[in-house]
Design an enzyme around this catalytic site. Structure first.
Site, PDB file in Angstrom:
ATOM      1  N   MET B   1       0.852  -1.205   0.000  1.00  0.00           N
ATOM      2  CA  MET B   1       0.000   0.000   0.000  1.00  0.00           C
ATOM      3  C   MET B   1       0.880   1.244   0.000  1.00  0.00           C
ATOM      4  SD  MET B   1      -3.204  -0.669  -0.230  1.00  0.00           S
ATOM      5  CE  MET B   1      -4.544  -0.006   0.737  1.00  0.00           C
ATOM      6  N   CYS B   2       0.646   2.169   0.865  1.00  0.00           N
ATOM      7  CA  CYS B   2       1.249   3.503   0.913  1.00  0.00           C
ATOM      8  C   CYS B   2       0.527   4.427  -0.066  1.00  0.00           C
ATOM      9  CB  CYS B   2       2.743   3.559   0.592  1.00  0.00           C
ATOM     10  SG  CYS B   2       3.751   2.675   1.786  1.00  0.00           S
ATOM     11  N   GLY B   3       0.524   5.694   0.289  1.00  0.00           N
ATOM     12  CA  GLY B   3      -0.091   6.694  -0.580  1.00  0.00           C
ATOM     13  C   GLY B   3       0.904   7.808  -0.839  1.00  0.00           C
ATOM     14  N   ARG B  32      -4.503   4.270   2.951  1.00  0.00           N
ATOM     15  CA  ARG B  32      -3.408   3.571   2.280  1.00  0.00           C
ATOM     16  C   ARG B  32      -2.147   3.548   3.135  1.00  0.00           C
ATOM     17  NH1 ARG B  32      -4.249   2.488  -3.152  1.00  0.00           N
ATOM     18  NH2 ARG B  32      -2.123   1.725  -3.127  1.00  0.00           N
TER      19      ARG B  32
END
Lengths: 229, 298
Positions: B1-3, B32
């Site tokens: 994920m991560c944004g 995220r």
């Protein structure tokens, strides 16, 4: 017929999907619109009624996933996984679609009026997908059945490890994936194409397309093919 | 994920609102990456002045008299303004390296988040909205900025594991994805004398870019060669003094959306991050192509 409006920002996603799920085969509320979509995930997933849903704006992940019967129109672009695993009905995206549009779809028609990104129709199992523009790399990977129609160009590794899905491309194919080959366009294929192009509102002639399918060399293990896996 | 979010302003009238716009974009990417967040803001260029953004877990003790102590050490006027656990140290640009060295000697616990003429990096563990509030990001102006919300996969949830990572003067890197050859690359880069502080995969990515640039590559060339040398999944956004760059690995399974109008170029991991930008309805919106390096510069 009165259009029912659901404001996603005010009402929330659960209320939206619960309301749409409550519609049965004989519902007289057949026309719905969703406003303030703003890229939200899972809009109008799991529908199972002959209703029409118009989404104003762009959607996030999995719009129209698992759809049965419903007609969904996205008046914007769709995020990853639009129409994933759809069973029947129609989804029309007026803009572009992100990666894995129509993935694992069993039936129905998915139309993308712009371009579709990578992995379009990955592992499709009977869905028909018509893209007015181009598609990205690894599209129709392991596609099992159904038709993928591309009016523009296709990216790298089209139809890699393909089973029995048919692929029709009007423009250039950057490269074919393992075991995907060009095949003869026979009259029955032109008929399938004509019907799909018409239903998808695509201004293209069946004769302008090339057909691609499986060479069926990877179905059973052959040690000479080890390098192709 | 991560944004990831990024905003590059073409319209100068929006510059006072950069922090506010970036903060709103960052908060939309909370689900995220809810464990930590960070932001790099490129502000006004003060002639002849450079700045270090530094962080301490014991800010009250470490920052007390720090400006005076550094000023004495480098024989120049140093000013400090503190924001929560971070502080920005401003000094003559030609004394910045000297100040960094002095800082290491005077306050061994203080970490340097960024260095350069205009960049400031703020990052901490916590929800993006809380991190942004602690550093009052929404009150900051600037020409461009990058933000990141982290969902940790490769290493611990710590301040130093949060993004952005500094890669050189006025440069930073944020990453969505995971690198799979970061351990061997870390060993190689350490042998080359590159300082790497954590077990984090992205820090290795940042150190790799720094190393390439030390050997004569431009940032664009370093990003091009990262496609060969880094194994794993990545969408990288890099900040530079003049703008930002974007590159996705050849598989490109980590999402990325761009939008451009006459007023700005914006990046979002998802369209949601862009949905409230002015004029988004008529913006050109597209996904960056895999294995292609993009740059937007002033």
């Amino acid at each position: 017929m009165i259009m029912q409006t659901i404001d996603l920002e005010a009402d929330g996603l659960r209320a939206l999907n619960a309301t749409l799920h409550a519609q049965k085969d004989d519902t007289n509320q057949t026309s719905w619109e969703v406003v303030n979509a703003k890229g939200s995930h899972a809009i109008a997933v799991g529908l199972d009624a002959p209703i029409e849903v118009t989404v104003r704006g762009s959607t996030g992940y999995y719009c129209g996933g698992m759809n049965k019967q419903a007609t969904i129109n996205v008046q914007g672009s769709a995020g990853p996984g639009v129409g994933e695993n759809m069973m029947s009905g129609t989804i029309v995206v007026e803009g572009d679609a992100s990666q894995y549009a129509g993935a694992t779809g069993h039936g129905g028609l998915l139309v993308v009026k712009g371009n579709a990104s990578s992995r379009c129709g990955i592992s499709m199992k009977g869905i028909d997908i018509v893209v007015h523009g181009n598609i990205g790399h690894m599209s129709a990977f392991m596609a099992q059945s159904g038709n993928l129609v591309v009016c523009g160009d296709a990216g790298d590794a089209l139809g890699d490890s393909l089973y029995e899905a048919r692929i029709f491309v009007r423009g250039e194919v950057k490269s074919l994936g393992a075991d995907c080959i060009e095949k003869e366009m026979r009259p029955e294929h032109l008929e399938i194409l004509r019907d799909l192009l018409e239903r998808a509102g695509a201004d293209a002639k069946p004769e302008e397309f090339r057909r691609y399918g499986s060479a069926r060399q990877l179905y059973n293990f052959d040690v000479d093919n080890a390098g192709a896996y | 994920m991560c944004g990831i979010v990024g905003l590059f302003l073409k319209d100068k009238s929006l510059e006072p609102k950069l922090g506010e716009m970036l903060t709103e974009m960052l908060v939309t990417m909370t689900d995220r990456g809810p464990d930590s967040a960070g932001i790099a803001v490129y502000g006004a260029d003060a002639a002849g002045q450079g700045k270090l953004t530094v962080q301490s877990d014991d800010a009250e003790r470490d920052f007390a008299s720090l400006a005076e102590d550094l000023g004495t050490a480098i024989d120049a006027k140093v000013s400090l303004y503190q924001k929560d656990t971070h502080a920005v140290l401003v000094a003559p640009a030609d004394k910045l390296d000297q100040m960094r060295q002095a800082l290491r000697e005077l306050r061994g616990n203080v970490r340097v988040m960024s260095a350069g003429d205009t960049i400031e990096i703020y990052k901490e563990v916590g929800l993006p909205k809380d991190v942004a509030a602690r550093f009052e990001i929404s009150k900051m102006g600037g020409s461009h900025g990058i933000g990141h919300t982290r969902m940790a996969t490769e290493s611990a949830v710590t301040t130093m594991g949060a993004h952005p990572f500094s890669t050189g003067p006025d440069q930073c890197l944020v990453h969505n994805g995971s690198l799979s050859n970061h351990n061997s690359l870390r060993r190689k880069l350490r042998r080359e004398g590159i300082r790497i502080e954590t077990e984090n995969d992205t820090e290795v990515g940042a150190a790799y870019l720094t190393w390439k640039m030390q050997h004569g590559s431009t940032l664009g060339q370093a990003l091009e060669s990262s496609l060969e040398d880094l194994d794993g999944f990545f969408t990288f956004v890099v900040g530079t003094k003049d703008g930002f760059g974007v590159v996705r690995d050849p598989i490109a399974c980590k999402p990325a959306v761009m939008a451009e109008t006459d007023q700005y170029v914006a990046f979002g991991t998802e369209y949601r991050a862009l949905a409230n930008l002015p004029g988004i309805e008529t913006a050109r919106v597209w996904e960056p192509e895999p294995a292609t390096v993009y740059f937007w510069n002033h």
